[in-house]
Design a protein around this motif. Sequence first.
Motif, short mmCIF file in Angstrom:
data_model
loop_
_atom_site.label_atom_id
_atom_site.label_comp_id
_atom_site.label_asym_id
_atom_site.label_seq_id
_atom_site.Cartn_x
_atom_site.Cartn_y
_atom_site.Cartn_z
N ALA A 126 0.83 -1.20 0.00
CA ALA A 126 0.00 0.00 0.00
C ALA A 126 0.87 1.25 0.00
CB ALA A 126 -0.93 -0.02 1.21
N ALA A 127 2.06 1.17 0.61
CA ALA A 127 2.93 2.34 0.72
C ALA A 127 3.94 2.41 -0.42
CB ALA A 127 3.67 2.30 2.06
N LEU A 128 3.97 1.39 -1.28
CA LEU A 128 5.00 1.31 -2.30
C LEU A 128 4.69 2.24 -3.47
CD1 LEU A 128 7.59 -0.01 -3.24
CD2 LEU A 128 6.24 -1.88 -4.19
N ARG A 129 5.61 3.17 -3.72
CA ARG A 129 5.41 4.20 -4.75
C ARG A 129 6.37 3.94 -5.91
NH1 ARG A 129 6.95 8.85 -3.24
NH2 ARG A 129 5.21 10.23 -3.74
N VAL A 130 5.81 3.85 -7.12
CA VAL A 130 6.58 3.43 -8.29
C VAL A 130 6.55 4.51 -9.37
CG1 VAL A 130 6.85 1.65 -10.05
CG2 VAL A 130 5.98 1.03 -7.78
N MET A 131 7.69 4.69 -10.06
CA MET A 131 7.75 5.55 -11.24
C MET A 131 8.16 4.69 -12.43
SD MET A 131 9.82 9.13 -11.92
CE MET A 131 11.45 8.53 -12.32
N VAL A 132 7.55 4.90 -13.59
CA VAL A 132 7.84 4.12 -14.79
C VAL A 132 8.50 5.03 -15.83
CG1 VAL A 132 6.88 2.68 -16.62
CG2 VAL A 132 5.83 2.66 -14.33
N VAL A 133 9.69 4.63 -16.30
CA VAL A 133 10.43 5.42 -17.30
C VAL A 133 10.54 4.61 -18.59
CG1 VAL A 133 12.57 6.64 -17.83
CG2 VAL A 133 11.77 6.49 -15.45
N ASP A 134 9.88 5.08 -19.65
CA ASP A 134 9.91 4.42 -20.95
C ASP A 134 9.42 5.42 -21.99
OD1 ASP A 134 9.08 2.66 -23.27
OD2 ASP A 134 9.75 1.11 -21.88
N GLY A 143 19.35 9.61 -24.18
CA GLY A 143 20.44 8.96 -23.47
C GLY A 143 20.12 7.50 -23.18
N THR A 144 20.87 6.92 -22.26
CA THR A 144 20.69 5.50 -21.94
C THR A 144 20.00 5.34 -20.58
OG1 THR A 144 22.78 5.30 -20.72
CG2 THR A 144 22.86 5.00 -23.13
N GLY A 145 19.50 4.13 -20.35
CA GLY A 145 18.91 3.83 -19.04
C GLY A 145 19.92 3.93 -17.92
N ALA A 146 21.19 3.63 -18.23
CA ALA A 146 22.23 3.76 -17.21
C ALA A 146 22.39 5.23 -16.81
CB ALA A 146 23.55 3.20 -17.73
N GLU A 147 22.37 6.12 -17.79
CA GLU A 147 22.47 7.55 -17.50
C GLU A 147 21.25 8.03 -16.71
OE1 GLU A 147 25.04 9.01 -21.42
OE2 GLU A 147 22.85 8.84 -21.53
N ALA A 148 20.08 7.53 -17.08
CA ALA A 148 18.87 7.91 -16.36
C ALA A 148 18.87 7.36 -14.94
CB ALA A 148 17.63 7.40 -17.11
N THR A 149 19.41 6.15 -14.77
CA THR A 149 19.52 5.57 -13.42
C THR A 149 20.40 6.45 -12.54
OG1 THR A 149 19.18 3.30 -14.19
CG2 THR A 149 20.40 3.58 -12.13
N ALA A 150 21.54 6.86 -13.07
CA ALA A 150 22.44 7.73 -12.30
C ALA A 150 21.76 9.06 -11.97
CB ALA A 150 23.73 7.97 -13.08
N ALA A 151 21.00 9.60 -12.93
CA ALA A 151 20.30 10.87 -12.71
C ALA A 151 19.24 10.73 -11.62
CB ALA A 151 19.66 11.34 -14.02
N VAL A 152 18.51 9.62 -11.65
CA VAL A 152 17.47 9.38 -10.64
C VAL A 152 18.08 9.26 -9.25
CG1 VAL A 152 15.85 7.63 -9.79
CG2 VAL A 152 15.74 8.37 -12.17
N SER A 199 13.64 14.01 -18.02
CA SER A 199 12.37 13.98 -17.28
C SER A 199 12.43 13.01 -16.11
CB SER A 199 11.21 13.62 -18.22
OG SER A 199 11.41 12.37 -18.83
N ALA A 200 13.18 11.91 -16.26
CA ALA A 200 13.30 10.94 -15.16
C ALA A 200 13.96 11.59 -13.95
CB ALA A 200 14.10 9.73 -15.62
N GLY A 201 15.03 12.33 -14.19
CA GLY A 201 15.71 13.00 -13.09
C GLY A 201 14.84 14.04 -12.42
N ARG A 202 14.17 14.85 -13.23
CA ARG A 202 13.32 15.91 -12.66
C ARG A 202 12.18 15.32 -11.83
NH1 ARG A 202 14.05 17.89 -17.88
NH2 ARG A 202 11.96 17.21 -18.52
N ARG A 203 11.51 14.33 -12.38
CA ARG A 203 10.33 13.78 -11.68
C ARG A 203 10.71 12.94 -10.47
NH1 ARG A 203 6.89 12.72 -17.27
NH2 ARG A 203 6.82 14.93 -17.78
N ALA A 204 11.82 12.23 -10.55
CA ALA A 204 12.26 11.46 -9.39
C ALA A 204 12.59 12.40 -8.22
CB ALA A 204 13.48 10.62 -9.75
N GLY A 205 13.20 13.54 -8.54
CA GLY A 205 13.51 14.50 -7.49
C GLY A 205 12.27 15.07 -6.84
N ALA A 206 11.19 15.17 -7.63
CA ALA A 206 9.95 15.75 -7.11
C ALA A 206 9.13 14.75 -6.30
CB ALA A 206 9.11 16.28 -8.27
N VAL A 207 9.11 13.47 -6.73
CA VAL A 207 8.20 12.52 -6.09
C VAL A 207 8.91 11.46 -5.24
CG1 VAL A 207 6.50 12.82 -7.92
CG2 VAL A 207 8.15 10.95 -8.09
#
Length: 220
Positions: free
Chosen positions: A4-12, A63-72, A41-49
């Motif tokens: 119930a508390a688990l919050r997920v973001m989807v990047v695709d 970019g790549t998923g690896a770059e987005a992972t580092a940004a998140v 957008s992944a970095g911006r939204r992860a920082g917000a939520v």
Amino acid sequence: MSEAALRVMVVDDHPMWRDGVARDLADEGFEVVATADGVGSAGRRAGAVTPDVVLMDMQLPDGTGAEATAAVLAVSPASRVLVLSASEERDDVLEAVKAGASGYLVKSSSRTELVDAVRATADGQAVFTPGLAGLILGEYRRMSQEPTTDPAMPRLTDRETEVLRYVAKGLSAKQIARKLSLSHRTVENHVQATLRKLQLGNRVELTRYAIEHGLDEPPA
């Protein structure tokens, strides 16, 4: 962590796929707090939520998923990243883990496998599609067999290495105990001893350890 508390973001970057995954997770009781279609957008939204788990594609338009992972993880270090990608390329898997991903699942996985992987990732486990787990374990095998010129790098016993390989597969201490005909307590002792030797905090960091010591390079 409760679902119930688990919050997920989807990047695709594919809207139909991204929205379908988000719907499936919402149907299973997870809270999808954001979606994103690229590195920026992944970095911006992860920082917000600050999501608990981020499902990450490897091929993004900027970019790549690896770059987005580092940004998140730069803006939301408590988040855990689970790659969900069509690619099974060795370099993609190792780059994702090096960037901080907790696991790597291929898009051909079933809905049940995806839901279970999100839960396991939230619980701090390293989750890999079975064939890719073998790739990561191959890095561990090389680590245990290759001599090191660094006297400060700890050496693991054969039993510690054996237990560590099962940990990297995502097995629980009870499952490892059954496979090795050991007591649950003995397995836990080996896990804790390995964490102390390697100065790591949890099982996810064990998977990263092999990559961070230059093992993404082919053996000489």
